[in-house]
Scaffold this motif. Structure first.
Motif, PDB file in Angstrom:
ATOM      1  N   LEU A  46       0.832  -1.203   0.000  1.00  0.00           N
ATOM      2  CA  LEU A  46       0.000   0.000   0.000  1.00  0.00           C
ATOM      3  C   LEU A  46       0.871   1.260   0.000  1.00  0.00           C
ATOM      4  N   LEU A  47       1.893   1.270   0.850  1.00  0.00           N
ATOM      5  CA  LEU A  47       2.774   2.434   0.924  1.00  0.00           C
ATOM      6  C   LEU A  47       3.586   2.598  -0.355  1.00  0.00           C
ATOM      7  N   ARG A  48       4.082   1.501  -0.893  1.00  0.00           N
ATOM      8  CA  ARG A  48       4.859   1.590  -2.129  1.00  0.00           C
ATOM      9  C   ARG A  48       3.994   2.104  -3.284  1.00  0.00           C
ATOM     10  N   LEU A  49       2.770   1.649  -3.335  1.00  0.00           N
ATOM     11  CA  LEU A  49       1.852   2.123  -4.370  1.00  0.00           C
ATOM     12  C   LEU A  49       1.552   3.608  -4.178  1.00  0.00           C
ATOM     13  N   ALA A  50       1.332   4.006  -2.945  1.00  0.00           N
ATOM     14  CA  ALA A  50       1.032   5.411  -2.662  1.00  0.00           C
ATOM     15  C   ALA A  50       2.216   6.310  -3.024  1.00  0.00           C
ATOM     16  N   TRP A  51       3.431   5.886  -2.677  1.00  0.00           N
ATOM     17  CA  TRP A  51       4.615   6.676  -3.041  1.00  0.00           C
ATOM     18  C   TRP A  51       4.737   6.779  -4.553  1.00  0.00           C
ATOM     19  N   SER A  52       4.465   5.677  -5.247  1.00  0.00           N
ATOM     20  CA  SER A  52       4.532   5.681  -6.706  1.00  0.00           C
ATOM     21  C   SER A  52       3.529   6.670  -7.294  1.00  0.00           C
ATOM     22  N   LYS A  53       2.314   6.662  -6.761  1.00  0.00           N
ATOM     23  CA  LYS A  53       1.287   7.594  -7.236  1.00  0.00           C
ATOM     24  C   LYS A  53       1.678   9.042  -6.944  1.00  0.00           C
ATOM     25  N   GLU A  54       2.211   9.283  -5.744  1.00  0.00           N
ATOM     26  CA  GLU A  54       2.566  10.654  -5.357  1.00  0.00           C
ATOM     27  C   GLU A  54       3.703  11.189  -6.224  1.00  0.00           C
ATOM     28  N   ARG A  55       4.700  10.336  -6.481  1.00  0.00           N
ATOM     29  CA  ARG A  55       5.829  10.766  -7.320  1.00  0.00           C
ATOM     30  C   ARG A  55       5.376  11.071  -8.749  1.00  0.00           C
ATOM     31  N   ALA A  56       4.395  10.315  -9.220  1.00  0.00           N
ATOM     32  CA  ALA A  56       3.869  10.540 -10.566  1.00  0.00           C
ATOM     33  C   ALA A  56       2.826  11.655 -10.596  1.00  0.00           C
ATOM     34  N   GLU A  57       2.591  12.291  -9.422  1.00  0.00           N
ATOM     35  CA  GLU A  57       1.591  13.355  -9.276  1.00  0.00           C
ATOM     36  C   GLU A  57       0.191  12.887  -9.652  1.00  0.00           C
ATOM     37  N   ASP A  58      -0.032  11.584  -9.445  1.00  0.00           N
ATOM     38  CA  ASP A  58      -1.367  10.997  -9.660  1.00  0.00           C
ATOM     39  C   ASP A  58      -2.006  10.818  -8.285  1.00  0.00           C
TER      40      ASP A  58
ATOM     41  N   SER B 231      -5.184  11.062  -7.451  1.00  0.00           N
ATOM     42  CA  SER B 231      -6.611  10.742  -7.449  1.00  0.00           C
ATOM     43  C   SER B 231      -6.945   9.539  -6.575  1.00  0.00           C
ATOM     44  N   THR B 232      -6.003   8.644  -6.395  1.00  0.00           N
ATOM     45  CA  THR B 232      -6.284   7.433  -5.608  1.00  0.00           C
ATOM     46  C   THR B 232      -5.722   7.501  -4.186  1.00  0.00           C
ATOM     47  N   LEU B 233      -5.059   8.600  -3.834  1.00  0.00           N
ATOM     48  CA  LEU B 233      -4.398   8.656  -2.527  1.00  0.00           C
ATOM     49  C   LEU B 233      -5.393   8.612  -1.373  1.00  0.00           C
ATOM     50  N   ASP B 234      -6.528   9.280  -1.537  1.00  0.00           N
ATOM     51  CA  ASP B 234      -7.511   9.268  -0.440  1.00  0.00           C
ATOM     52  C   ASP B 234      -8.015   7.852  -0.178  1.00  0.00           C
ATOM     53  N   GLY B 235      -8.228   7.087  -1.241  1.00  0.00           N
ATOM     54  CA  GLY B 235      -8.666   5.711  -1.068  1.00  0.00           C
ATOM     55  C   GLY B 235      -7.613   4.858  -0.384  1.00  0.00           C
ATOM     56  N   LEU B 236      -6.351   5.073  -0.745  1.00  0.00           N
ATOM     57  CA  LEU B 236      -5.260   4.340  -0.100  1.00  0.00           C
ATOM     58  C   LEU B 236      -5.123   4.761   1.362  1.00  0.00           C
TER      59      LEU B 236
ATOM     60  N   PRO C 281       0.313   1.118  12.536  1.00  0.00           N
ATOM     61  CA  PRO C 281       0.838   2.474  12.739  1.00  0.00           C
ATOM     62  C   PRO C 281       1.868   2.884  11.692  1.00  0.00           C
ATOM     63  N   ARG C 282       2.640   1.916  11.172  1.00  0.00           N
ATOM     64  CA  ARG C 282       3.628   2.252  10.140  1.00  0.00           C
ATOM     65  C   ARG C 282       2.945   2.680   8.852  1.00  0.00           C
ATOM     66  N   ALA C 283       1.853   2.009   8.520  1.00  0.00           N
ATOM     67  CA  ALA C 283       1.100   2.385   7.321  1.00  0.00           C
ATOM     68  C   ALA C 283       0.479   3.765   7.489  1.00  0.00           C
ATOM     69  N   LEU C 284      -0.068   4.033   8.660  1.00  0.00           N
ATOM     70  CA  LEU C 284      -0.662   5.340   8.937  1.00  0.00           C
ATOM     71  C   LEU C 284       0.395   6.445   8.883  1.00  0.00           C
ATOM     72  N   ALA C 285       1.542   6.181   9.495  1.00  0.00           N
ATOM     73  CA  ALA C 285       2.619   7.174   9.512  1.00  0.00           C
ATOM     74  C   ALA C 285       3.128   7.449   8.101  1.00  0.00           C
ATOM     75  N   GLY C 286       3.317   6.380   7.327  1.00  0.00           N
ATOM     76  CA  GLY C 286       3.790   6.548   5.959  1.00  0.00           C
ATOM     77  C   GLY C 286       2.798   7.305   5.097  1.00  0.00           C
ATOM     78  N   MET C 287       1.533   6.982   5.215  1.00  0.00           N
ATOM     79  CA  MET C 287       0.511   7.678   4.440  1.00  0.00           C
ATOM     80  C   MET C 287       0.383   9.131   4.865  1.00  0.00           C
ATOM     81  N   ALA C 288       0.617   9.406   6.150  1.00  0.00           N
ATOM     82  CA  ALA C 288       0.577  10.803   6.618  1.00  0.00           C
ATOM     83  C   ALA C 288       1.633  11.634   5.899  1.00  0.00           C
ATOM     84  N   LEU C 289       2.837  11.094   5.779  1.00  0.00           N
ATOM     85  CA  LEU C 289       3.911  11.813   5.101  1.00  0.00           C
ATOM     86  C   LEU C 289       3.625  11.960   3.612  1.00  0.00           C
TER      87      LEU C 289
END
Length: 266
Positions: free
Chosen positions: A23-35, A37-42, A52-60
């Motif tokens: 989940l975090l790797r996908l979110a980072w990939s989306k954020e780097r690509a400036e995509d 649209s799916t971050l809120d769902g992730l 807590p690690r997933a929550l912390a990573g998604m917060a950043l």
């Protein structure tokens, strides 16, 4: 399908299987690509994961994407599960962006959770805001918790602005009742004594500065040893200077090594 899209599809498959790491790797990939649209769902998946690690990573990730409210909410959830350091990381990011109020709220929450770094940063933030009384109160709070470094940091700020009287008062507070057996406090006590010694030396009180340098050296301050050796050089006592430099070098002082080399080249 390109390699990037293929990788994201595999990440998504792992996410659907319950992997918070994917989940975090996908979110980072989306954020780097400036995509974004799916971050809120992730983020929602991270929130329901209870990790807590997933929550912390998604917060950043949300913070980087500009969703500060979402980042704050996730960080608070991570903190409730024990990852309070995320609050400090978010506060630093907010502070760097000039969002002082948001940064202060995060620092206070982290400080209340017992994170000393947050208390130190909050103290310096209040000082930058011109709230000297508030900064002093926070610095004393940190010192009572066994860490005098914040008093020293605040004193250095006051000294640089030319308020030497206030700086000296804070340095002295840092040395009072300091537990030099505590690693977290010993460095602050030694540096406070060293700064006081430097102030006395600049004022022409060489005897007073020597006494303070000795106390700082006894508290583990290598810089104080080097300053003592420099004073011996100024007095023409090169043998004593060399002994003190060697003592500082044995403690790991590179500056002492350079001074010893310079003495050999004279």
């Amino acid at each position: 399908m390109g390699e990037h899209d293929a990788a994201e599809a595999l990440y998504q498959q792992a996410v659907d299987g319950g992997s918070t790491r994917a989940l975090l790797r996908l979110a980072w990939s989306k954020e780097r690509a400036e995509d974004t649209s799916t971050l809120d769902g992730l983020a929602s998946k991270a929130a329901t994961s209870g990790d807590p690690r997933a929550l912390a990573g998604m917060a950043l990730i949300q913070q980087n994407a500009g969703n500060h409210d979402g980042a704050h909410s996730l960080a608070q959830q991570a903190a409730a599960l024990g990852d309070t350091h995320t609050l400090v990381r978010l506060a630093l990011m907010q502070d760097d962006m000039g969002h002082r109020e948001q940064a202060e709220a995060l620092y206070r929450q982290a400080a209340d959770a017992g994170i000393m770094r947050a208390l130190i940063d909050l103290t310096l933030l209040r000082e930058r805001a011109g709230d000297r009384d508030g900064a002093d109160a926070l610095a004393r709070r940190a010192a009572k918790k066994g860490d005098s470094r914040v008093l020293v940091d605040l004193a250095v700020v006051r000294e640089r602005t030319g308020d030497h009287e206030a700086a000296e008062q804070l340095y002295r507070q840092a040395t009072e009742g300091g537990d030099t057996h505590s690693k977290s406090n010993a460095g602050g006590v030694a540096w406070a004594l060293t700064r006081l010694a430097l102030m006395r030396e600049r004022a022409g009180d060489r005897d007073g500065s020597r006494r303070l340098y000795r106390r700082a050296a006894d508290a583990g301050g290598n810089h104080a040893l080097v300053q003592m050796a420099l004073m011996s050089e100024d007095d023409g006592d090169l043998d004593k200077a060399e002994r003190v430099y060697r003592k500082a070098a044995a403690r790991g002082s590179n500056r002492a090594l350079v001074r010893l080399a310079l003495m050999k080249n004279v």
